[in-house]
Design an enzyme around this catalytic site. Structure first.
Site, PDB file in Angstrom:
ATOM      1  N   GLU A   1     -10.202   3.173   6.136  1.00  0.00           N
ATOM      2  CA  GLU A   1      -9.594   2.042   6.124  1.00  0.00           C
ATOM      3  C   GLU A   1     -10.764   1.074   7.021  1.00  0.00           C
ATOM      4  O   GLU A   1     -11.763   1.434   7.781  1.00  0.00           O
ATOM      5  CB  GLU A   1      -8.436   2.196   7.427  1.00  0.00           C
ATOM      6  CG  GLU A   1      -8.828   2.751   8.737  1.00  0.00           C
ATOM      7  CD  GLU A   1      -7.706   3.354   9.671  1.00  0.00           C
ATOM      8  OE1 GLU A   1      -7.501   2.679  10.560  1.00  0.00           O
ATOM      9  OE2 GLU A   1      -6.947   4.155   9.185  1.00  0.00           O
TER      10      GLU A   1
ATOM     11  N   ASN B   1       2.622   3.578   1.264  1.00  0.00           N
ATOM     12  CA  ASN B   1       2.942   4.250   2.550  1.00  0.00           C
ATOM     13  C   ASN B   1       4.279   4.045   2.844  1.00  0.00           C
ATOM     14  O   ASN B   1       4.639   2.966   3.389  1.00  0.00           O
ATOM     15  CB  ASN B   1       2.086   3.768   3.561  1.00  0.00           C
ATOM     16  CG  ASN B   1       2.356   4.345   4.866  1.00  0.00           C
ATOM     17  OD1 ASN B   1       2.954   5.582   5.173  1.00  0.00           O
ATOM     18  ND2 ASN B   1       1.811   4.008   6.031  1.00  0.00           N
TER      19      ASN B   1
ATOM     20  N   ASP C   1      -6.464  11.584   5.857  1.00  0.00           N
ATOM     21  CA  ASP C   1      -6.466  10.260   6.604  1.00  0.00           C
ATOM     22  C   ASP C   1      -7.836  10.486   7.232  1.00  0.00           C
ATOM     23  O   ASP C   1      -8.174  11.406   7.964  1.00  0.00           O
ATOM     24  CB  ASP C   1      -5.396  10.348   7.574  1.00  0.00           C
ATOM     25  CG  ASP C   1      -5.446   8.885   8.459  1.00  0.00           C
ATOM     26  OD1 ASP C   1      -6.609   8.128   8.169  1.00  0.00           O
ATOM     27  OD2 ASP C   1      -4.582   8.594   9.106  1.00  0.00           O
TER      28      ASP C   1
ATOM     29  N   ASP D   1      -2.423   7.870  18.299  1.00  0.00           N
ATOM     30  CA  ASP D   1      -3.306   7.408  17.105  1.00  0.00           C
ATOM     31  C   ASP D   1      -4.328   6.251  17.248  1.00  0.00           C
ATOM     32  O   ASP D   1      -4.044   5.181  16.786  1.00  0.00           O
ATOM     33  CB  ASP D   1      -2.432   7.525  15.883  1.00  0.00           C
ATOM     34  CG  ASP D   1      -3.214   7.069  14.485  1.00  0.00           C
ATOM     35  OD1 ASP D   1      -4.261   7.610  14.387  1.00  0.00           O
ATOM     36  OD2 ASP D   1      -2.499   6.287  13.842  1.00  0.00           O
TER      37      ASP D   1
ATOM     38  N   TYR E   1      -0.186  15.405   1.916  1.00  0.00           N
ATOM     39  CA  TYR E   1      -0.817  14.243   2.787  1.00  0.00           C
ATOM     40  C   TYR E   1      -1.120  14.808   4.046  1.00  0.00           C
ATOM     41  O   TYR E   1      -0.057  15.385   4.705  1.00  0.00           O
ATOM     42  CB  TYR E   1      -0.019  12.819   2.885  1.00  0.00           C
ATOM     43  CG  TYR E   1      -0.881  11.870   3.326  1.00  0.00           C
ATOM     44  CD1 TYR E   1      -2.045  11.163   3.313  1.00  0.00           C
ATOM     45  CD2 TYR E   1      -0.233  11.424   4.734  1.00  0.00           C
ATOM     46  CE1 TYR E   1      -2.772  10.320   3.897  1.00  0.00           C
ATOM     47  CE2 TYR E   1      -0.683  10.570   5.315  1.00  0.00           C
ATOM     48  CZ  TYR E   1      -2.135   9.927   4.897  1.00  0.00           C
ATOM     49  OH  TYR E   1      -2.811   8.848   6.074  1.00  0.00           O
TER      50      TYR E   1
ATOM     51  N   ARG F   1      -8.728   1.776   2.113  1.00  0.00           N
ATOM     52  CA  ARG F   1      -7.357   1.185   2.687  1.00  0.00           C
ATOM     53  C   ARG F   1      -7.835  -0.048   3.229  1.00  0.00           C
ATOM     54  O   ARG F   1      -9.041  -0.005   3.950  1.00  0.00           O
ATOM     55  CB  ARG F   1      -6.783   2.285   3.802  1.00  0.00           C
ATOM     56  CG  ARG F   1      -5.757   1.682   4.673  1.00  0.00           C
ATOM     57  CD  ARG F   1      -4.957   2.342   5.508  1.00  0.00           C
ATOM     58  NE  ARG F   1      -4.866   1.929   7.012  1.00  0.00           N
ATOM     59  CZ  ARG F   1      -4.303   2.437   7.860  1.00  0.00           C
ATOM     60  NH1 ARG F   1      -3.861   3.582   7.806  1.00  0.00           N
ATOM     61  NH2 ARG F   1      -4.089   1.627   9.025  1.00  0.00           N
TER      62      ARG F   1
ATOM     63  N   HIS G   1      -8.918   8.799   2.415  1.00  0.00           N
ATOM     64  CA  HIS G   1      -8.546   7.192   2.496  1.00  0.00           C
ATOM     65  C   HIS G   1      -9.355   6.848   3.956  1.00  0.00           C
ATOM     66  O   HIS G   1      -9.208   7.453   4.836  1.00  0.00           O
ATOM     67  CB  HIS G   1      -7.352   6.825   2.320  1.00  0.00           C
ATOM     68  CG  HIS G   1      -6.473   7.117   3.412  1.00  0.00           C
ATOM     69  ND1 HIS G   1      -6.629   6.670   4.861  1.00  0.00           N
ATOM     70  CD2 HIS G   1      -5.442   7.725   3.459  1.00  0.00           C
ATOM     71  CE1 HIS G   1      -5.319   6.833   5.477  1.00  0.00           C
ATOM     72  NE2 HIS G   1      -4.668   7.410   4.680  1.00  0.00           N
TER      73      HIS G   1
ATOM     74  N   CYS H   1      -2.189   2.353  14.341  1.00  0.00           N
ATOM     75  CA  CYS H   1      -1.367   2.597  13.104  1.00  0.00           C
ATOM     76  C   CYS H   1      -1.407   1.193  12.464  1.00  0.00           C
ATOM     77  O   CYS H   1      -1.081   0.170  13.050  1.00  0.00           O
ATOM     78  CB  CYS H   1       0.160   2.830  13.821  1.00  0.00           C
ATOM     79  SG  CYS H   1       1.268   2.684  12.470  1.00  0.00           S
TER      80      CYS H   1
ATOM     81  N   GLU I   1      -1.880  -1.310   3.057  1.00  0.00           N
ATOM     82  CA  GLU I   1      -1.186  -1.031   4.261  1.00  0.00           C
ATOM     83  C   GLU I   1      -0.465  -2.167   4.646  1.00  0.00           C
ATOM     84  O   GLU I   1      -0.772  -3.121   4.839  1.00  0.00           O
ATOM     85  CB  GLU I   1      -2.063  -0.271   5.430  1.00  0.00           C
ATOM     86  CG  GLU I   1      -1.507   0.126   6.500  1.00  0.00           C
ATOM     87  CD  GLU I   1      -0.309   1.237   6.417  1.00  0.00           C
ATOM     88  OE1 GLU I   1       0.374   0.971   5.332  1.00  0.00           O
ATOM     89  OE2 GLU I   1      -0.320   2.048   7.373  1.00  0.00           O
TER      90      GLU I   1
ATOM     91  N   ASP J   1      -9.459   7.991   8.834  1.00  0.00           N
ATOM     92  CA  ASP J   1      -9.302   6.669   9.724  1.00  0.00           C
ATOM     93  C   ASP J   1     -10.494   5.818   9.314  1.00  0.00           C
ATOM     94  O   ASP J   1     -10.513   5.353   8.243  1.00  0.00           O
ATOM     95  CB  ASP J   1      -9.413   7.198  11.123  1.00  0.00           C
ATOM     96  CG  ASP J   1      -8.416   7.857  11.741  1.00  0.00           C
ATOM     97  OD1 ASP J   1      -7.397   7.734  11.200  1.00  0.00           O
ATOM     98  OD2 ASP J   1      -8.440   8.453  12.754  1.00  0.00           O
TER      99      ASP J   1
END
Length: 306
Positions: free
Chosen positions: A121, A215, A92, A65, A51, A162, A119, A129, A192, A94
């Site tokens: 989101e 996660n 990721d 982040d 990952y 996500r 993924h 986060c 998440e 985002d």
């Protein structure tokens, strides 16, 4: 064994190899490994896939982040991890770095860099986060459009949607969004920041037959659960996104403190990988032998005939 230059390349694209891992009966365990050396160490430990966390990549660049890194930044990390270990990686993505067309560009760029899965989101920028407060969610249909765009652009990339909705819209909102994203073309769902074993179990019950990603991040809202426990709750994948970076950062802090306090590194030697161990990890001698085989002198056996 490192994935030495010149080794046989996999016959299947990374996305197909990622999907094949999910076809096995056991949960797919993916530790965070966003650097080539981390990928080699994780592969040596026996993990079949890796990952790549946006938080880990951002932090390595000295950035928070908050969606500040770019597609090109991430592709640089993907290339080194794939080149080093040759394993399928989940990356990721985002929020997709923009709207639908940006998502399509991201998918193609990630595939070309060697990724197996991504993924997306459903947050708005600046994203956070998933385990922090005051996250701002995108309209569910806008997110579904991004998922559809990713599906349209992909050749083989496995697409995971996500949702961060559980914190603000509750379980009903998270489930409704997940179903919409599946209808738009997502292959799997990543709920998440669920905060209890019961929430994980409920989400899985309400998503029968759907591949789900858990996660297991530290210092967040999710209680510590093992891969086996997640599997028993109905999850097909689990990630430990930033664990490797947390451990490495603490080790570097202690090293720098030791040098400042003692004027040298002697007191830290017992915590170091030796030169021999490093060379073994990165395949130094295999590369050296490969180089020697390529530049070996060929002595002519006779004069060419006119």
């Amino acid at each position: 064994m490192p994935y030495v230059i010149g080794a046989d390349l996999p016959d299947q694209p990374a996305g197909q190899r990622f999907r094949a891992l999910l076809d096995r009966p056991q949960i797919l365990e993916m530790p965070g490994a966003h650097l080539g050396i981390a990928a080699l160490l994780a592969k040596r430990a026996g993990f079949p896939a890796l990952y790549m966390s946006g938080a880990a990549m951002s932090a390595t660049m000295g950035l928070p982040d908050l969606g500040m890194i770019t597609v090109d930044d991430v592709c640089w990390y993907i290339r080194q991890v794939v080149r080093a270990a040759g394993l399928p990686v989940l990356v990721d993505g985002d929020t997709g770095y923009g709207e639908a067309l940006n998502v399509m560009h991201m998918v193609r760029a990630f595939e070309e860099a060697g990724a197996g899965a991504v993924h997306l989101e459903d947050q708005l920028l600046p994203k956070k986060c998933g385990h922090l407060n005051d996250k701002k969610l995108a309209d569910a249909h806008d997110m579904a459009a991004k998922v559809a765009a990713a599906r349209k652009a992909r050749r083989h990339l496995y697409i995971i949607a996500r949702t961060d909705a559980a914190a603000s819209e509750g379980m009903d909102g998270a489930v409704a969004r997940a179903k919409l994203y599946l209808e738009a073309g997502a292959d799997a769902i990543f709920p998440e920041a669920l905060t209890s074993r019961e929430m994980f179990a409920e989400f899985a019950r309400r998503m029968p037959g759907v591949k789900l990603l858990a996660n297991m991040t530290e210092f967040g809202r999710t209680p510590f659960l093992t891969a086996k426990e997640f599997e028993e709750l109905g999850y097909a994948m689990v990630i430990w996104p930033v664990s490797h970076l947390r451990v490495a950062n603490r080790a570097m802090e202690e090293l720098y403190a030791t040098i400042r306090e003692t004027g040298g590194t002697m007191a830290a030697l017992d915590r170091m990988q030796t030169r021999a161990q490093l060379y073994e990890t990165i395949g130094y001698h295999e590369y050296e032998a490969l180089d020697a085989s390529l530049v070996k002198t060929v002595v002519p056996e006779g004069m060419p005939q006119g």
